[in-house]
Write an enzyme that holds these catalytic residues in place. Structure first.
Site, PDB file in Angstrom:
ATOM      1  N   ASP A   1       4.921   0.347  11.965  1.00  0.00           N
ATOM      2  CA  ASP A   1       3.733  -0.339  11.445  1.00  0.00           C
ATOM      3  C   ASP A   1       3.671  -1.801  11.851  1.00  0.00           C
ATOM      4  O   ASP A   1       2.697  -2.482  11.544  1.00  0.00           O
ATOM      5  CB  ASP A   1       3.669  -0.231   9.909  1.00  0.00           C
ATOM      6  CG  ASP A   1       3.405   1.188   9.472  1.00  0.00           C
ATOM      7  OD1 ASP A   1       3.559   1.477   8.273  1.00  0.00           O
ATOM      8  OD2 ASP A   1       3.076   2.029  10.335  1.00  0.00           O
TER       9      ASP A   1
ATOM     10  N   ARG B   1      -1.658  14.274  12.960  1.00  0.00           N
ATOM     11  CA  ARG B   1      -0.737  13.924  11.871  1.00  0.00           C
ATOM     12  C   ARG B   1      -0.381  15.220  11.128  1.00  0.00           C
ATOM     13  O   ARG B   1      -0.959  15.552  10.119  1.00  0.00           O
ATOM     14  CB  ARG B   1      -1.407  12.922  10.928  1.00  0.00           C
ATOM     15  CG  ARG B   1      -1.906  11.649  11.608  1.00  0.00           C
ATOM     16  CD  ARG B   1      -0.782  10.690  11.942  1.00  0.00           C
ATOM     17  NE  ARG B   1      -0.150  10.114  10.773  1.00  0.00           N
ATOM     18  CZ  ARG B   1      -0.606   9.025  10.141  1.00  0.00           C
ATOM     19  NH1 ARG B   1      -1.718   8.485  10.533  1.00  0.00           N
ATOM     20  NH2 ARG B   1       0.025   8.542   9.091  1.00  0.00           N
TER      21      ARG B   1
ATOM     22  N   CYS C   1      -5.840   7.561   9.695  1.00  0.00           N
ATOM     23  CA  CYS C   1      -6.154   6.674  10.825  1.00  0.00           C
ATOM     24  C   CYS C   1      -5.874   7.405  12.157  1.00  0.00           C
ATOM     25  O   CYS C   1      -5.184   8.392  12.204  1.00  0.00           O
ATOM     26  CB  CYS C   1      -5.400   5.361  10.729  1.00  0.00           C
ATOM     27  SG  CYS C   1      -3.723   5.479  10.213  1.00  0.00           S
TER      28      CYS C   1
ATOM     29  N   ARG D   1      -8.433  -1.385   4.829  1.00  0.00           N
ATOM     30  CA  ARG D   1      -7.661  -0.264   4.259  1.00  0.00           C
ATOM     31  C   ARG D   1      -6.269  -0.735   3.860  1.00  0.00           C
ATOM     32  O   ARG D   1      -5.654  -0.165   2.972  1.00  0.00           O
ATOM     33  CB  ARG D   1      -7.506   0.860   5.305  1.00  0.00           C
ATOM     34  CG  ARG D   1      -8.783   1.527   5.692  1.00  0.00           C
ATOM     35  CD  ARG D   1      -8.518   2.742   6.537  1.00  0.00           C
ATOM     36  NE  ARG D   1      -7.622   3.679   5.832  1.00  0.00           N
ATOM     37  CZ  ARG D   1      -7.366   4.896   6.276  1.00  0.00           C
ATOM     38  NH1 ARG D   1      -7.909   5.320   7.408  1.00  0.00           N
ATOM     39  NH2 ARG D   1      -6.575   5.713   5.615  1.00  0.00           N
TER      40      ARG D   1
ATOM     41  N   LYS E   1       0.847  -1.210   0.000  1.00  0.00           N
ATOM     42  CA  LYS E   1       0.000   0.000   0.000  1.00  0.00           C
ATOM     43  C   LYS E   1       0.877   1.252   0.000  1.00  0.00           C
ATOM     44  O   LYS E   1       0.671   2.163  -0.789  1.00  0.00           O
ATOM     45  CB  LYS E   1      -0.866  -0.015   1.260  1.00  0.00           C
ATOM     46  CG  LYS E   1      -1.545   1.301   1.586  1.00  0.00           C
ATOM     47  CD  LYS E   1      -2.470   1.211   2.778  1.00  0.00           C
ATOM     48  CE  LYS E   1      -1.772   1.281   4.112  1.00  0.00           C
ATOM     49  NZ  LYS E   1      -1.337   2.616   4.524  1.00  0.00           N
ATOM     50  N   ASN E   2       1.905   1.249   0.871  1.00  0.00           N
ATOM     51  CA  ASN E   2       2.686   2.470   1.076  1.00  0.00           C
ATOM     52  C   ASN E   2       3.716   2.708  -0.015  1.00  0.00           C
ATOM     53  O   ASN E   2       4.348   3.764  -0.050  1.00  0.00           O
ATOM     54  CB  ASN E   2       3.337   2.453   2.462  1.00  0.00           C
ATOM     55  CG  ASN E   2       2.277   2.528   3.552  1.00  0.00           C
ATOM     56  OD1 ASN E   2       1.093   2.774   3.261  1.00  0.00           O
ATOM     57  ND2 ASN E   2       2.669   2.270   4.779  1.00  0.00           N
TER      58      ASN E   2
HETATM   59  C1  EPZ Z   1       3.890   6.855   6.410  1.00  0.00           C
HETATM   60  O1  EPZ Z   1       3.029   7.779   7.052  1.00  0.00           O
HETATM   61  C2  EPZ Z   1       3.083   5.565   6.294  1.00  0.00           C
HETATM   62  N1  EPZ Z   1       1.894   5.822   5.485  1.00  0.00           N
HETATM   63  C3  EPZ Z   1       2.667   5.100   7.693  1.00  0.00           C
HETATM   64  O2  EPZ Z   1       1.978   3.867   7.546  1.00  0.00           O
HETATM   65  C4  EPZ Z   1       3.934   4.868   8.515  1.00  0.00           C
HETATM   66  O3  EPZ Z   1       3.568   4.491   9.837  1.00  0.00           O
HETATM   67  C5  EPZ Z   1       4.754   6.167   8.554  1.00  0.00           C
HETATM   68  O4  EPZ Z   1       5.052   6.598   7.213  1.00  0.00           O
HETATM   69  C6  EPZ Z   1       6.068   5.994   9.311  1.00  0.00           C
HETATM   70  O5  EPZ Z   1       6.825   5.022   8.703  1.00  0.00           O
HETATM   71  C7  EPZ Z   1       2.022   5.822   4.133  1.00  0.00           C
HETATM   72  O6  EPZ Z   1       3.100   5.617   3.601  1.00  0.00           O
HETATM   73  C8  EPZ Z   1       0.763   6.058   3.351  1.00  0.00           C
HETATM   74  P1  EPZ Z   1       5.725  10.229   8.526  1.00  0.00           P
HETATM   75  P2  EPZ Z   1       3.433   9.349   7.112  1.00  0.00           P
HETATM   76  O7  EPZ Z   1       5.566  11.501   7.805  1.00  0.00           O
HETATM   77  O8  EPZ Z   1       4.177   9.707   5.881  1.00  0.00           O
HETATM   78  C9  EPZ Z   1       5.706  13.460  11.962  1.00  0.00           C
HETATM   79  C10 EPZ Z   1       0.201   2.377   7.809  1.00  0.00           C
HETATM   80  O9  EPZ Z   1      -0.175   1.761   8.814  1.00  0.00           O
HETATM   81  N2  EPZ Z   1       5.451  14.438  10.899  1.00  0.00           N
HETATM   82  O10 EPZ Z   1       6.915   9.351   8.210  1.00  0.00           O
HETATM   83  O11 EPZ Z   1       2.213  10.099   7.443  1.00  0.00           O
HETATM   84  C11 EPZ Z   1       4.563  12.455  12.132  1.00  0.00           C
HETATM   85  O12 EPZ Z   1       3.547  12.979  12.954  1.00  0.00           O
HETATM   86  C12 EPZ Z   1       0.590   3.828   7.923  1.00  0.00           C
HETATM   87  O13 EPZ Z   1       0.339   1.873   6.662  1.00  0.00           O
HETATM   88  C13 EPZ Z   1       5.515  15.802  11.221  1.00  0.00           C
HETATM   89  O14 EPZ Z   1       5.766  16.180  12.364  1.00  0.00           O
HETATM   90  O15 EPZ Z   1       4.406   9.351   8.353  1.00  0.00           O
HETATM   91  C14 EPZ Z   1       5.267  11.279  12.761  1.00  0.00           C
HETATM   92  O16 EPZ Z   1       5.421  11.511  14.145  1.00  0.00           O
HETATM   93  C15 EPZ Z   1       0.323   4.372   9.313  1.00  0.00           C
HETATM   94  N3  EPZ Z   1       5.287  16.711  10.232  1.00  0.00           N
HETATM   95  C16 EPZ Z   1       6.650  11.299  12.101  1.00  0.00           C
HETATM   96  O17 EPZ Z   1       6.818  12.632  11.589  1.00  0.00           O
HETATM   97  C17 EPZ Z   1       5.030  16.328   8.942  1.00  0.00           C
HETATM   98  O18 EPZ Z   1       4.845  17.209   8.082  1.00  0.00           O
HETATM   99  C18 EPZ Z   1       6.789  10.328  10.931  1.00  0.00           C
HETATM  100  O19 EPZ Z   1       5.655  10.512  10.106  1.00  0.00           O
HETATM  101  C19 EPZ Z   1       4.977  14.947   8.641  1.00  0.00           C
HETATM  102  C20 EPZ Z   1       5.200  14.023   9.630  1.00  0.00           C
END
Ligand code: EPZ
Length: 417
Positions: free
Chosen positions: A304, A121, A116, A396, A22-23
């Site tokens: 994850d 986020r 989710c 999902r 998915k990701n």
């Molecule tokens: C991606 O989410 C994945 N989703 C998530 O998988 C995964 O858990 C996550 O990366 C971490 O590996 C997809 O790829 C669609 P991040 P993403 O930006 O991109 C903070 C699943 O179960 N952050 O790497 O949203 C954020 O809050 C899902 O398949 C900011 O502060 O995650 C988090 O604490 C769940 N500001 C950390 O960074 C931002 O602008 C990492 O988030 C963006 C993120």
């Protein structure tokens, strides 16, 4: 709403093939906005989030057809640049259209994302990068409004590793004028395969697999054919299904070295593995050893697979500490696991799991994608019947989840709600 009914205690056996990731698929679908043409994508998982992303780019004017793991996207007539609330509120990854819309049209209007329930986020890193590349960002009535005459290359350092912000920034930079350097990028396998996809489209990107990506903007990109990466999180989830039921099962169509520290932790928990090419056979030990984990960006332990590992640790022979290092409150599954007689105490971003001899089935509620998977895994091992409500979360991110488990011998049924 659909529910799962699980009769615990069955041993599993046999093998299942892992679906496309998915990701890895979501950013690729968004990146088709960058070029006018026909894309043929293979190994596409049949998931709610993929359908939602397909609906979003269809609303922007693309043609999207998806059947039997294959997706055809024609972006020739794509001319929309607004991602509406009713779609974005269902899936956080909708934010992925921001970068490519800015790159193709110089404007984008994207509702603030939902997704989710794992805490707030934020998207500040996405917006910071777009502004560095020359976009003007305003927030009005819950919408991100981004505009630019043209995007111009810049040096961008992410204050924390972000998978989404890395992907979005890449999509904005590949058509920007001049050179962009992205520092402290995510290096997850899904990002590595995404960089390779953009290069296949004609992008000029150096540093794939490292946290420093150097992009030289090009005037045009082309549509391509591509096959999606297999889903390492699904693979890990099924390996834990083997571990928690003490069953020897085989996972095929996976990439073992994409599982990073996850393997090491399962070995410490007492599991052995036979690995041959894209096949992994898990050989659980008699007892489950308590193991501490801390989630962090790849190649450390993946967030994850945190909930699924917690389910396993509920039956360990001691106490383990699980530290969630990525998301502020990704422990909603702890309370539900305790309803199955687990012994978990949450304290901020730490969960202390004291192993119990036996879990016992009960009605529980899914709260987010990976928490739902953890409840299924616990239900497979619990004595008696576990009923899991709100399993649309599972749909999902896991393709035919109950069918794959049933093919391994699990006693799990879906009740249409
Ligand atoms: C991606 O989410 C994945 N989703 C998530 O998988 C995964 O858990 C996550 O990366 C971490 O590996 C997809 O790829 C669609 P991040 P993403 O930006 O991109 C903070 C699943 O179960 N952050 O790497 O949203 C954020 O809050 C899902 O398949 C900011 O502060 O995650 C988090 O604490 C769940 N500001 C950390 O960074 C931002 O602008 C990492 O988030 C963006 C993120």
């Amino acid at each position: 709403m659909d529910r799962f009914i699980i009769e615990g205690g069955s041993k599993l056996s046999g093998e299942i093939a892992v679906s496309g990731a998915k990701n890895a698929t979501l950013p690729v679908m968004a990146a088709t906005i960058l070029a006018a043409g026909e894309f043929k994508l293979e190994n596409i998982p049949n998931l709610i989030d993929i359908k939602l992303m397909g609906h979003l780019i269809r609303m922007l004017g693309a043609r999207v057809e998806h059947e039997e793991g294959r997706m055809y996207i024609d972006t020739t007539n794509l001319d929309g640049w607004e991602a509406p609330y009713e779609l974005v509120s269902k899936m956080r990854a909708s934010i992925y259209v921001l970068g490519p819309l800015l790159a193709r049209f110089g404007k984008a209007k994207v509702s603030f994302p939902g997704g989710c329930a794992i805490g707030t986020r934020p998207v500040d890193l996405h917006l910071m990068a777009m502004e560095k590349l020359g976009a003007t960002i305003t927030i009005e009535h819950g919408y991100i409004i981004a505009e630019c005459e043209k995007l111009v290359g810049a040096d961008i350092t992410f204050r924390k590793v972000s998978v989404g912000a890395t992907a979005n920034s890449l999509m904005a930079a590949v058509l920007a004028e001049g050179e962009t350097n992205l520092y402290n990028c995510a290096i997850e396998p899904e990002i590595q395969s995404f960089v390779e996809f953009l290069i296949q489209m004609g992008a000029d990107i150096k540093g794939v697999g490292t946290s420093h990506l150097c992009i030289k903007g090009v005037p045009k990109l082309n549509s391509v054919k591509a096959e999606m990466l297999s889903d390492r999180i699904e693979a890990g989830t099924f390996l834990i299904a083997g571990a928690i039921t003490r069953s020897e099962i085989t996972i095929t169509n996976c990439v073992p070295n994409h599982l990073g520290e996850f393997f090491d932790k399962l070995k410490l928990a007492g599991c052995g593995f036979d690995i041959m090419g894209n096949m992994i056979t898990i050989k659980p030990g008699e007892i489950i050893n308590p193991v501490n984990i801390k989630t962090a960006p790849f190649p450390e332990y993946p967030t994850d697979l945190q909930a699924q590992f917690m389910a396993l640790m509920t039956l360990s022979s001691g106490e383990s500490v699980i530290e969630e290092g990525i998301f502020p409150d990704r422990f909603t599954h702890a309370a539900e696991l305790n309803r199955l007689d687990a012994n978990i105490k949450v304290d901020g971003n730490l969960a202390r799991v004291r192993g119990v001899k036996q879990l016992s089935g009960a009605p529980v509620m899914a709260t987010d994608l990976r928490a739902s998977a953890a409840l299924v895994l616990a239900g497979l091992a619990a004595q008696g019947t576990t009923e899991i409500s709100r399993i649309y979360h599972i749909d999902r991110g896991y393709e035919s989840f109950e069918h794959k488990l049933t093919s391994l011998g699990a006693n799990i049924k879906r009740l249409k709600g």
